[in-house]
Design an enzyme around this catalytic site. Structure first.
Site, PDB file in Angstrom:
ATOM      1  N   LYS A 134      -9.593 -79.923-112.468  1.00 19.00           N
ATOM      2  CA  LYS A 134      -9.129 -80.706-113.618  1.00 19.00           C
ATOM      3  C   LYS A 134      -8.414 -81.970-113.163  1.00 19.00           C
ATOM      4  O   LYS A 134      -8.595 -83.040-113.734  1.00 19.00           O
ATOM      5  CB  LYS A 134      -8.158 -79.876-114.465  1.00 19.00           C
ATOM      6  CG  LYS A 134      -8.833 -78.846-115.348  1.00 19.00           C
ATOM      7  CD  LYS A 134      -7.820 -78.252-116.309  1.00 19.00           C
ATOM      8  CE  LYS A 134      -8.438 -77.107-117.115  1.00 19.00           C
ATOM      9  NZ  LYS A 134      -7.449 -76.523-118.047  1.00 19.00           N
ATOM     10  N   ASP A 178      -6.019 -77.995-122.677  1.00 17.17           N
ATOM     11  CA  ASP A 178      -6.515 -76.623-122.626  1.00 17.17           C
ATOM     12  C   ASP A 178      -7.962 -76.711-123.054  1.00 17.17           C
ATOM     13  O   ASP A 178      -8.298 -77.417-124.005  1.00 17.17           O
ATOM     14  CB  ASP A 178      -5.722 -75.699-123.542  1.00 17.17           C
ATOM     15  CG  ASP A 178      -6.057 -74.233-123.271  1.00 17.17           C
ATOM     16  OD1 ASP A 178      -6.246 -73.869-122.096  1.00 17.17           O
ATOM     17  OD2 ASP A 178      -6.131 -73.451-124.234  1.00 17.17           O
TER      18      ASP A 178
END
Lengths: 205, 205
Positions: B13, B68
């Site tokens: 990420k 998320d």
């Protein structure tokens, strides 16, 4: 007495269904070793129950009853649902105790879910298919919540982590007759038993 | 140049977000070893992203960005969803390759699902929280379908089993820049970058 074939090889289910459908001569698939395996490819319990009952009625020429049931967990958007028996996939196969692997996986998946979001229900669809093509399907549910760790040795599947509404014991801590009285499968099969009675005996009971 | 803290320790990420948020000095949680671990207890991506961004903004006193994201599979009623990273639970931990265990489990769960019912999408919520309490959250999606077996070595998570709409390659077979251009995270972070620019620089860009 009318003979009915129960389209299952699951010993736990056979024991439950025998107790409920006691007004008929019920036999399991053990008596039909050549009966086809029917993949449960439908997205609903009713769809899968009908798939199986149709296949067994066609194979045996007898009235066939089949069920499909599972655990629907609120925090999993209703899953494992129709995938309850194979929720842990090959990881569960490798453990040698698939029921335990499946319920452990659900507990893991809910590990960070708040206590007030552990609602769940069991659902069961029970289908009857007659050799003449007549089809009926009914559904039953048992609502409750999931606990943090398995308790009890009765029942099968996810019973050890499920506490029915109004109970403090898990479904695996209930006596078989107690479970039948409130269970999804008990409800569905009692409803189907009435239909079977009407269709096969002209309402003799 | 404004410093922004990315509330993640996930190397995949961080690499993606660095590429997209390149107009700012972005630092990951590696620079804040005492930053709190924030359990993702919410039932939505937006809820979890905000939880994390709030905690990191409070800890660092700097603008904090958190995301998320997860895979939402139609045949699993939108799950694994917020549970994507821990879908295989302790069974997956034991395998030593959690990403692989998670995607293998999804493939197992879909084993009997018809080819025309393998739709899925990735979703990402990206949240910004400023030390003064200002909060923003945006969402992005990438629609597609799941294949039968993993392909490709790029990306992370479920990328090897996901083919985006209009593609024949999996997300793990796309170059990083190709993936950013169409990905849920790319969409969410480009939208958030505009908001960040407006709030932190007065629309300088």
């Amino acid at each position: 007495m009318s003979r009915i074939v129960l389209a299952t090889r699951n010993a736990g289910k056979i024991a439950e269904l025998h107790r409920i459908l006691d007004g008929f001569e019920v036999v399991g698939l053990g008596e039909y070793p050549d009966a086809p395996e029917v993949p449960e490819t439908e997205s609903t319990f009713a769809g899968n129950a009908l798939l199986k009952a149709r296949a067994i009625a066609a194979h045996t020429g007898l009235p066939a009853v089949a069920d499909d049931s599972g655990l629907c967990v609120d925090a999993l958007n209703g899953m494992p649902g129709v995938l309850s028996a194979r929720w842990s996939g090959r990881l569960g196969d490798a453990t040698g105790d698939k029921d335990r692997a499946n319920l452990d996986l659900v507990l893991d998946q809910l590990a960070d879910v708040a206590p007030d979001r552990r609602g769940a229900h069991f659902a069961c669809a029970a289908a009857l298919v007659l050799p003449d093509g007549t089809e009926r399907v009914v559904e039953g549910r048992m609502h409750g919540r999931l606990v943090d760790a398995p308790r009890g040795t009765g029942g099968f599947g996810y019973d050890p982590i499920f506490v029915p509404e109004g109970e403090t014991r898990t479904a695996a801590e209930l006596a078989p007759q107690e479970k039948d009285a409130i269970s999804h499968r008990g409800k569905a099969f009692r409803a189907l038993a009435e239909i079977i009675d009407g269709l096969l005996t002209g309402g003799r009971a």
